[in-house]
Design an enzyme around this catalytic site. Structure first.
Site, PDB file in Angstrom:
ATOM      1  N   ARG A   9      -8.864   4.965   9.987  1.00  0.00           N
ATOM      2  CA  ARG A   9      -8.701   3.635  10.561  1.00  0.00           C
ATOM      3  C   ARG A   9      -9.950   3.190  11.310  1.00  0.00           C
ATOM      4  NH1 ARG A   9      -2.738   3.408  11.538  1.00  0.00           N
ATOM      5  NH2 ARG A   9      -2.069   2.365   9.634  1.00  0.00           N
ATOM      6  N   ARG A  23      10.806 -11.496   4.555  1.00  0.00           N
ATOM      7  CA  ARG A  23      11.684 -10.367   4.880  1.00  0.00           C
ATOM      8  C   ARG A  23      12.737 -10.854   5.864  1.00  0.00           C
ATOM      9  NH1 ARG A  23       7.548  -5.345   5.846  1.00  0.00           N
ATOM     10  NH2 ARG A  23       6.657  -5.306   3.778  1.00  0.00           N
ATOM     11  N   ARG A  33      13.523 -11.180  10.307  1.00  0.00           N
ATOM     12  CA  ARG A  33      13.520  -9.938  11.088  1.00  0.00           C
ATOM     13  C   ARG A  33      12.556 -10.094  12.249  1.00  0.00           C
ATOM     14  NH1 ARG A  33      12.412  -4.933   7.345  1.00  0.00           N
ATOM     15  NH2 ARG A  33      10.537  -5.321   8.521  1.00  0.00           N
ATOM     16  N   LYS A  44       0.809  -1.218   0.000  1.00  0.00           N
ATOM     17  CA  LYS A  44       0.000   0.000   0.000  1.00  0.00           C
ATOM     18  C   LYS A  44       0.849   1.278   0.000  1.00  0.00           C
ATOM     19  CE  LYS A  44      -2.157   0.615   3.878  1.00  0.00           C
ATOM     20  NZ  LYS A  44      -1.797   1.800   4.673  1.00  0.00           N
ATOM     21  N   ARG A  86      -0.780  -9.082  13.624  1.00  0.00           N
ATOM     22  CA  ARG A  86      -0.926  -7.787  12.946  1.00  0.00           C
ATOM     23  C   ARG A  86      -2.034  -7.853  11.902  1.00  0.00           C
ATOM     24  NH1 ARG A  86       4.566  -6.310  10.367  1.00  0.00           N
ATOM     25  NH2 ARG A  86       3.438  -4.606   9.403  1.00  0.00           N
TER      26      ARG A  86
END
Ligand SMILES: [Zn+2]
Length: 224
Positions: free
Chosen positions: A95, A132, A160, A20, A171
């Site tokens: 949000r 990642r 990570r 995004k 999340r």
């Protein structure tokens, strides 16, 4: 390229890992519009130590999300600046439904709000976010082709820390819980579009461009 005669007011929705931010950045740059990221505004305010920044810091220090009132004030103030007259790309706002409702009030008389929801299947997001990885020895970012060892120094690759699978799932869960009501809030509008984010970034950019062009209302047209 001809400048748009009507304001291009764009809201970007999409889960972490959907690309995004990158897409918002590209669209803003190619159309000469400001990209307004509430994360950036908050960070700047915190660094500058403004009253708003201090209030936000106190909230975040308490482990809470910055509330609707502060967020609405921040974005409302930002949208009064002249650079937003030709339009803007909003990333990270709204949000909540309260924020979305307030945004409609702010937009009164400024043209339609184009809402782009970038959708990526959860398994693909998990793959992307889990991919990642960095080298535990030299710290270089690992491309997906590196299976277990660093292609530069041979060190072991590590995920990570903020992308550990449990954290990523949480999340995404939080994102969907928070965002579903906003998608419902906007989805009935003629200026709402869903974009398939499970494609190469350039393809996503092109579909987004096409969708926004399609829903932008020409001058003189009346939207019911
Ligand atoms: Zn290495």
């Amino acid at each position: 390229m001809q400048r748009p005669t009507l304001a291009l007011n764009v809201v970007m929705l999409g889960p972490p890992g959907a690309g995004k931010g990158t897409q918002a950045e590209r669209f803003a740059r190619t159309h000469g519009l400001p990209k307004i990221s509430t994360g950036d505004i908050l960070r700047e305010a915190v660094v500058a130590g403004t009253p708003m920044g201090q209030a936000a810091t106190a909230t975040m220090d308490a482990g809470e999300l910055v509330g609707d009132e502060v967020m609405i004030e921040i974005v409302g103030e930002r949208l009064t600046r002249p650079d937003t007259r030709p339009g803007f790309v909003l990333d990270g706002f709204p949000r909540t439904v309260a924020q979305a409702t307030a945004l409609d009030g702010i937009m009164d008389g400024r043209g339609a709000l184009v809402v782009i929801d970038i959708v990526v299947p959860e398994e693909a997001l998990l793959r992307r976010l889990a991919a990642r990885r960095i080298c535990g020895s030299c710290g270089v970012n690992a491309p997906v082709e590196w299976i277990a060892a660093c292609g530069t120094c041979g060190g072991a690759l590590v995920v990570r820390t903020d992308d550990g699978n449990g954290i990523v799932r949480e999340r995404l869960r939080v994102y969907h819980r928070q965002t579903r009501p906003i998608v419902e809030f906007y989805s009935g509008r003629p200026t709402f579009r869903t974009i398939d984010g499970n494609q190469p970034p350039d393809v996503v950019t092109a579909s987004m461009d096409g969708a926004i062009r399609e829903v932008s209302v020409g001058p003189g047209e009346v939207r019911a």
